[in-house]
Design an enzyme around this catalytic site. Structure first.
Site: not given
Ligand SMILES: [Zn+2]
Length: 272
Positions: A10, A60, A104, A115, A131
């Site tokens: 992302e 990912h 991200h 997210h 994250e």
């Molecule tokens: Zn990801």
């Protein structure tokens, strides 16, 4: 000097919306190329700065985005899913640093494709993390410092709160959750190289995220069905009348694996 790279998608140069993120989406093949570009730029600069061994975890979705035949020949690739410690799989205490590429901002914050796994909110010892934070703390529990985070301007801001010493490389500025002003590939390649070298020069001065066991983790889900499933995991307690669960970890494996199992469960619980 062993360097561990966790690569998400992302926060990669040029990636602005979900069209880039999954194999059935129109820009996915393009997104993979962009991801390989950013990851290879960081690997090359890390090697030029003295790294002797580089492990890249494709972090990912299914973990099958980076193509081995296009990855820098000096790196080893951790690919596929499921695997223990997903985004940090294969990290051990003998690495000198972790580098997060294409990361991200956390859920609910501004930033491209923000997210936090499949959660609404996560806290570690009361501190809100996404994250970047959760994975940086995991590295810290193993005694490995975070040296570099690349992504958009909001990922950079979040990093500064979690690991102020880490270098950040901003490859795009978010205009909304699904749009950004993006550096050209050439410009982002130059930036990523320079920022990686800066991070590598600082490695000896970096300290791992300061934290001791037991570590208290709270996770808030989007709906009660997810919280119900998660609370069936050993050691996990649901806070009554809420979508929040909590657990205490006495070791790094429990810290990461418990979250990871809950993320997998949450992803299976349909709302409607
Ligand atoms: Zn990801």
């Amino acid at each position: 000097m062993k360097i561990y790279i966790s690569a998400d998608m992302e926060g990669i140069s040029g990636v602005t919306n979900p069209d880039f993120l999954q194999p059935n989406e129109p820009n996915y093949e393009y997104g993979r190329r962009l991801m390989e570009h950013d990851v290879n730029a960081v690997i090359e600069a890390a090697i030029e700065s003295g790294a002797t061994e580089i492990v890249v975890a494709d972090s990912h979705a299914s973990g099958n985005n980076l193509r081995l035949d296009r990855l820098h020949p000096s790196a080893t690739l951790v690919a596929g899913f499921p695997r223990d410690h997903y985004m940090m799989s294969g990290l051990t205490s003998d690495f000198s640093a972790v580098l997060f590429v294409g990361y991200h901002a956390r859920h609910g914050m501004p930033g491209v494709l923000s997210h936090s796994y499949w959660f609404k909110n996560m806290t570690v010892n009361g501190m809100e993390v996404g994250e970047i934070g959760f994975n940086a703390i995991y590295a810290g529990l193993l005694g490995v410092p975070l040296a570099l985070v690349t992504g958009d301007d909001h990922a950079s801001e979040e990093t500064k709160l979690i690991a102020p010493q880490a270098v950040t490389g901003i490859v795009k500025h978010a205009l909304s959750r699904t749009s950004a002003i993006c550096l050209s590939m050439e410009q982002s390649g130059i930036l990523l190289s320079a920022k990686t070298k800066e991070a590598m020069e600082r490695i000896n001065d970096l300290v791992p995220f300061p934290i001791n066991f037991p570590v208290e983790v709270r996770i808030e889900f989007f709906h009660s069905g997810q919280a119900e499933l998660a609370s069936s995991v050993s050691g996990v307690r649901r806070i009554p009348n809420s979508t929040i669960v909590e657990y205490k970890a006495d070791d790094a494996r429990t810290y990461y694996r418990t979250m990871e199992i809950m993320a997998t469960l949450a992803n299976t619980a349909r709302f409607f």
